[in-house]
Design a protein around this motif. Sequence first.
Motif, PDB file in Angstrom:
ATOM      1  N   ASP A  15      -7.311   7.838   0.317  1.00 36.56           N
ATOM      2  CA  ASP A  15      -8.313   6.740   0.237  1.00 36.56           C
ATOM      3  C   ASP A  15      -7.299   5.403  -0.394  1.00 36.56           C
ATOM      4  OD1 ASP A  15      -8.365   8.758  -2.982  1.00 36.56           O
ATOM      5  OD2 ASP A  15     -10.536   7.309  -2.365  1.00 36.56           O
ATOM      6  N   ASN A  68      -7.815   1.433  -0.813  1.00 38.06           N
ATOM      7  CA  ASN A  68      -8.208   0.042  -0.800  1.00 38.06           C
ATOM      8  C   ASN A  68      -7.906  -1.111  -1.567  1.00 38.06           C
ATOM      9  OD1 ASN A  68      -7.088  -0.260  -3.957  1.00 38.06           O
ATOM     10  ND2 ASN A  68      -8.016   1.694  -4.712  1.00 38.06           N
ATOM     11  N   ARG A 118     -22.197   0.777  -3.442  1.00 42.46           N
ATOM     12  CA  ARG A 118     -21.347   1.986  -2.061  1.00 42.46           C
ATOM     13  C   ARG A 118     -22.929   2.021  -0.806  1.00 42.46           C
ATOM     14  NH1 ARG A 118     -21.563   7.343  -3.903  1.00 42.46           N
ATOM     15  NH2 ARG A 118     -23.532   7.857  -3.027  1.00 42.46           N
ATOM     16  N   THR A 125     -13.131  -5.272  -6.037  1.00 39.32           N
ATOM     17  CA  THR A 125     -12.654  -3.794  -5.407  1.00 39.32           C
ATOM     18  C   THR A 125     -12.998  -3.363  -4.113  1.00 39.32           C
ATOM     19  OG1 THR A 125     -11.164  -2.931  -7.380  1.00 39.32           O
ATOM     20  CG2 THR A 125     -11.581  -1.810  -5.581  1.00 39.32           C
ATOM     21  N   SER A 161     -13.034  -0.885  -1.151  1.00 43.77           N
ATOM     22  CA  SER A 161     -12.329   0.507  -1.364  1.00 43.77           C
ATOM     23  C   SER A 161     -13.062   1.760   0.063  1.00 43.77           C
ATOM     24  CB  SER A 161     -12.720   1.185  -2.222  1.00 43.77           C
ATOM     25  OG  SER A 161     -12.262   1.105  -3.766  1.00 43.77           O
ATOM     26  N   ASP A 162     -12.702   2.744   0.340  1.00 41.06           N
ATOM     27  CA  ASP A 162     -12.311   3.742   1.920  1.00 41.06           C
ATOM     28  C   ASP A 162     -11.716   4.909   1.157  1.00 41.06           C
ATOM     29  OD1 ASP A 162     -13.554   5.042   3.484  1.00 41.06           O
ATOM     30  OD2 ASP A 162     -12.224   3.269   5.031  1.00 41.06           O
ATOM     31  N   ASN A 163     -12.370   5.695   1.610  1.00 45.96           N
ATOM     32  CA  ASN A 163     -12.173   7.500   1.060  1.00 45.96           C
ATOM     33  C   ASN A 163     -12.266   8.336   2.561  1.00 45.96           C
ATOM     34  OD1 ASN A 163     -14.928   7.802   0.176  1.00 45.96           O
ATOM     35  ND2 ASN A 163     -13.854   8.550  -1.476  1.00 45.96           N
ATOM     36  N   ILE A 168     -11.647  -2.186   5.946  1.00 48.97           N
ATOM     37  CA  ILE A 168     -11.239  -2.531   4.252  1.00 48.97           C
ATOM     38  C   ILE A 168     -10.615  -4.025   4.541  1.00 48.97           C
ATOM     39  CG2 ILE A 168     -10.330  -2.237   2.363  1.00 48.97           C
ATOM     40  CD1 ILE A 168     -12.915  -0.672   2.528  1.00 48.97           C
ATOM     41  N   ASN A 193      -3.327  -0.776  -1.956  1.00 47.17           N
ATOM     42  CA  ASN A 193      -3.847   0.743  -2.372  1.00 47.17           C
ATOM     43  C   ASN A 193      -3.631   1.289  -1.410  1.00 47.17           C
ATOM     44  OD1 ASN A 193      -2.919  -0.814  -5.181  1.00 47.17           O
ATOM     45  ND2 ASN A 193      -4.667  -1.581  -5.274  1.00 47.17           N
TER      46      ASN A 193
END
Length: 181
Positions: free
Chosen positions: A22, A24, A67, A82, A84-86, A97, A119
């Motif tokens: 992950d 972010n 999403r 936030t 985020s990329d996972n 991101i 993060n």
Amino acid sequence: MRLTTRKKLYNYSMLMKFTLTDFNIVILANAHNPSILNPDFLRINNIVDAKLNPVESLCTPPISQIRYDDNISIAADTERLTFSDNKEERLPSGTPIPSIAINYVNVLKHVPYKAVGINFMGFYEFSHMVPDQFLLNKFIKKGSWCEFEGIQPGVGLNFAYKTKDIIFNLNINPANILRRS
């Protein structure tokens, strides 16, 4: 013999691959407006690539989340935004991101931003020993405090380093990872 075993273990640990799962970027502000966060706003203002397809969106005054089908999500409440990329295959350098976050901030320049957090989350896979034992053996001096009777120790490592304007936090905790195919 013990030194050889420790050396082998040390060398083996150096060969393990760290896998990022992950990434972010969190942007704190005094007054985010979550109600404006929706797929149309992001697309029309060229914040996200028009090719991204939203698969789920929740847009309310106190909190919003979008999403996308490419493992990207954007969430906002009044104090936190936030991105985020996972998608493991593109982390860390192939993620969109950072550019999405920059585009968002450039469109909403009037927001009183306070701080930014970058993060990463990932793991080392330990198949050769129990992760709790690795942390105990690596970071805790041997002694009676390492012996537990019927109680599994809660072992983790937290490191914080502060410079004038930046705080770097590193947290290492044992965990089991569930992979969804």
